[in-house]
Design a protein around this motif. Structure first.
Motif, mmCIF file in Angstrom:
data_model
loop_
_atom_site.group_PDB
_atom_site.id
_atom_site.type_symbol
_atom_site.label_atom_id
_atom_site.label_comp_id
_atom_site.label_asym_id
_atom_site.label_seq_id
_atom_site.Cartn_x
_atom_site.Cartn_y
_atom_site.Cartn_z
ATOM 1 N N ASN A 281 68.198 -22.838 27.521
ATOM 2 C CA ASN A 281 68.505 -21.708 26.637
ATOM 3 C C ASN A 281 69.996 -21.623 26.344
ATOM 4 O O ASN A 281 70.401 -21.281 25.226
ATOM 5 N N GLN A 282 70.830 -21.937 27.348
ATOM 6 C CA GLN A 282 72.275 -21.931 27.141
ATOM 7 C C GLN A 282 72.686 -23.020 26.149
ATOM 8 O O GLN A 282 73.544 -22.801 25.289
ATOM 9 N N ILE A 283 72.071 -24.189 26.259
ATOM 10 C CA ILE A 283 72.364 -25.280 25.323
ATOM 11 C C ILE A 283 71.977 -24.874 23.906
ATOM 12 O O ILE A 283 72.726 -25.119 22.947
ATOM 13 N N LYS A 284 70.815 -24.244 23.758
ATOM 14 C CA LYS A 284 70.379 -23.774 22.439
ATOM 15 C C LYS A 284 71.372 -22.771 21.861
ATOM 16 O O LYS A 284 71.748 -22.840 20.686
ATOM 17 N N GLU A 285 71.807 -21.814 22.689
ATOM 18 C CA GLU A 285 72.737 -20.786 22.222
ATOM 19 C C GLU A 285 74.078 -21.391 21.842
ATOM 20 O O GLU A 285 74.677 -21.021 20.829
ATOM 21 N N ILE A 286 74.551 -22.343 22.633
ATOM 22 C CA ILE A 286 75.819 -23.010 22.335
ATOM 23 C C ILE A 286 75.706 -23.763 21.009
ATOM 24 O O ILE A 286 76.612 -23.720 20.171
ATOM 25 N N GLY A 287 74.585 -24.463 20.810
ATOM 26 C CA GLY A 287 74.389 -25.190 19.564
ATOM 27 C C GLY A 287 74.341 -24.275 18.352
ATOM 28 O O GLY A 287 74.828 -24.630 17.277
ATOM 29 N N GLU A 288 73.754 -23.088 18.523
ATOM 30 C CA GLU A 288 73.613 -22.149 17.409
ATOM 31 C C GLU A 288 74.903 -21.387 17.112
ATOM 32 O O GLU A 288 75.241 -21.149 15.949
ATOM 33 N N LYS A 289 75.640 -20.991 18.157
ATOM 34 C CA LYS A 289 76.768 -20.088 17.978
ATOM 35 C C LYS A 289 78.147 -20.727 18.135
ATOM 36 O O LYS A 289 79.106 -20.305 17.487
ATOM 37 N N TYR A 290 78.257 -21.734 19.015
ATOM 38 C CA TYR A 290 79.592 -22.148 19.439
ATOM 39 C C TYR A 290 79.948 -23.607 19.180
ATOM 40 O O TYR A 290 81.109 -23.972 19.231
ATOM 41 N N TYR A 291 78.969 -24.445 18.929
ATOM 42 C CA TYR A 291 79.249 -25.870 18.766
ATOM 43 C C TYR A 291 78.509 -26.370 17.527
ATOM 44 O O TYR A 291 77.483 -27.032 17.634
ATOM 45 N N PRO A 292 79.023 -26.065 16.342
ATOM 46 C CA PRO A 292 78.374 -26.508 15.104
ATOM 47 C C PRO A 292 78.244 -28.035 15.077
ATOM 48 O O PRO A 292 79.179 -28.754 15.384
ATOM 49 N N GLY A 293 77.076 -28.493 14.733
ATOM 50 C CA GLY A 293 76.876 -29.938 14.645
ATOM 51 C C GLY A 293 76.394 -30.579 15.922
ATOM 52 O O GLY A 293 76.187 -31.795 15.966
ATOM 53 N N LEU A 294 76.233 -29.789 17.001
ATOM 54 C CA LEU A 294 75.737 -30.359 18.248
ATOM 55 C C LEU A 294 74.338 -30.917 18.036
ATOM 56 O O LEU A 294 73.439 -30.222 17.564
ATOM 57 N N LYS A 295 74.156 -32.180 18.390
ATOM 58 C CA LYS A 295 72.862 -32.843 18.205
ATOM 59 C C LYS A 295 72.238 -33.103 19.573
ATOM 60 O O LYS A 295 72.818 -33.787 20.408
ATOM 61 N N TYR A 296 71.068 -32.547 19.758
ATOM 62 C CA TYR A 296 70.379 -32.701 21.043
ATOM 63 C C TYR A 296 68.883 -32.521 20.824
ATOM 64 O O TYR A 296 68.438 -32.006 19.798
ATOM 65 N N ASP A 297 68.135 -32.935 21.820
ATOM 66 C CA ASP A 297 66.683 -32.739 21.768
ATOM 67 C C ASP A 297 66.204 -32.410 23.170
ATOM 68 O O ASP A 297 66.511 -33.141 24.129
ATOM 69 N N ILE A 298 65.523 -31.281 23.312
ATOM 70 C CA ILE A 298 64.957 -30.885 24.600
ATOM 71 C C ILE A 298 63.527 -31.417 24.660
ATOM 72 O O ILE A 298 62.697 -31.089 23.811
ATOM 73 N N SER A 299 63.256 -32.244 25.639
ATOM 74 C CA SER A 299 61.948 -32.892 25.747
ATOM 75 C C SER A 299 60.827 -31.860 25.856
ATOM 76 O O SER A 299 60.909 -30.909 26.636
#
Length: 328
Positions: A281-299
């Motif tokens: 959930n923290q990774i999702k929030e960071i990707g949405e709010k704080y790290y534009p362009g973060l590319k990741y995939d949660i299995s």
């Protein structure tokens, strides 16, 4: 380190950057962005999340790394301990003289708070963390095991070396002080609250050298805004990890939990599930709010995440950013 004037000169950041040549964002209509640094080691294993009320704290990170903090009073911790760590690291990185102690001076606690972009109400928290960092040390141990050709160690075998690969474990340890001295004055008029001023913080030469060689640039504004201490650690790790990705890398679930929210053996096994969900959930929030362009995939199978090469959010010489020390 002292600032001799109040004007920020527009110059690129370099190894010789001083407080007389700090720059600020000049793009019209945009909020200034601020750059700070964090020791690379602390992106893998970091401070405790909350006050553990201990003088010794050990955190196991990934890739065979363990970190032990020691402090005469209490080990630094939490979101404000992390913010103060970035201040100490940034001053160390920017020091013109290398591999020697770095002296930071503040006329008042308010001046330090201004640099950290924190309100006056946070003065007690920052003073507490400064006390925790005073005379504190961190010890690290790293173990790395690889397979190597036996002939490389023929001297150890008096020439009769194994003809097949051998398992080689390299163990590295170190002990580094954060500071070698902290001085300040308490002013008590017996009427109002005690005031603190005339701070002198001496960053140790070994910590300064460590930071100058192994520091990660981060967006201080983003780092400060992330309220969760775990979230701060994950953000710094994502920035650091992205530098080493050429295409993609899979991070197993157990490694994520071990690094960011480790679970003791005697805890409820379901705690691992809870912690892993929180990390995701923290990774999702960071990707949405704080790290534009973060590319990741949660299995979808719950066995880990895949990180892909993403746009670098901040680099050392990024002219979009002003150094946090320019707030002085």
């Amino acid at each position: 380190m002292e600032k001799t004037n109040n004007t920020n000169e527009i110059v690129p950041v370099s190894e010789d950057t001083t407080l007389q040549s700090l720059f600020d964002l000049v793009t019209v209509g945009e909020e200034p962005k601020y750059l700070s640094y964090i020791p690379g080691l602390f992106t893998t294993a970091s401070l405790p999340f909350k006050n553990v009320k201990k003088t010794v704290f050990t955190r196991k990170g990934s890739q065979g790394l363990s970190l032990t903090l020691t402090s005469p009073i209490n080990v630094p911790y939490g979101r404000y301990g992390r913010l103060l760590l970035t201040v100490l690291t940034t001053h160390a990185v920017l020091s013109k003289e290398k591999n020697v102690p770095v002296v930071i001076e503040y006329s008042s606690l308010s001046q330090l708070l201004k640099e950290m972009q924190l309100p006056r109400q946070r003065g007690k928290d920052i003073k507490e963390q400064l006390d925790c960092f005073t005379n504190a040390t961190f010890n690290f141990t790293h173990k790395e095991t690889t397979l190597k050709s036996g002939y490389l160690f023929q001297e150890l075998y008096d020439g009769n070396y194994p003809k097949k690969d051998v398992e080689v474990t390299t163990k590295t340890t170190g002990s580094i002080r954060f500071t070698t001295g902290v001085q300040f004055q308490e002013v008590d008029d017996k009427v109002s609250e005690v005031r603190y001023g005339n701070f002198k913080i001496v960053i140790s030469g070994e910590f300064a050298s460590f930071c100058q060689k192994h520091a990660v640039p981060i967006d201080y504004g983003v780092y400060k805004e992330i309220s969760s201490a775990v979230g701060k650690d994950i953000y710094a790790w994502l920035v650091f990890r992205n530098n080493g990705i050429t295409d993609q890398i899979f991070i197993p679930r157990e490694k994520l939990v071990e690094q960011f929210m480790p679970v003791q053996d005697d805890k409820d096994p379901n705690t691992v599930n809870v912690n892993y969900a929180f990390i995701c959930n923290q990774i999702k929030e960071i990707g949405e709010k704080y790290y534009p362009g973060l590319k990741y995939d949660i299995s979808k199978y719950g066995d880990g995440i895949t990180l892909y090469k993403s746009p670098t959010p901040v680099i050392k010489n990024d002219t979009r950013y002003a150094l946090i020390t320019s707030m002085l």
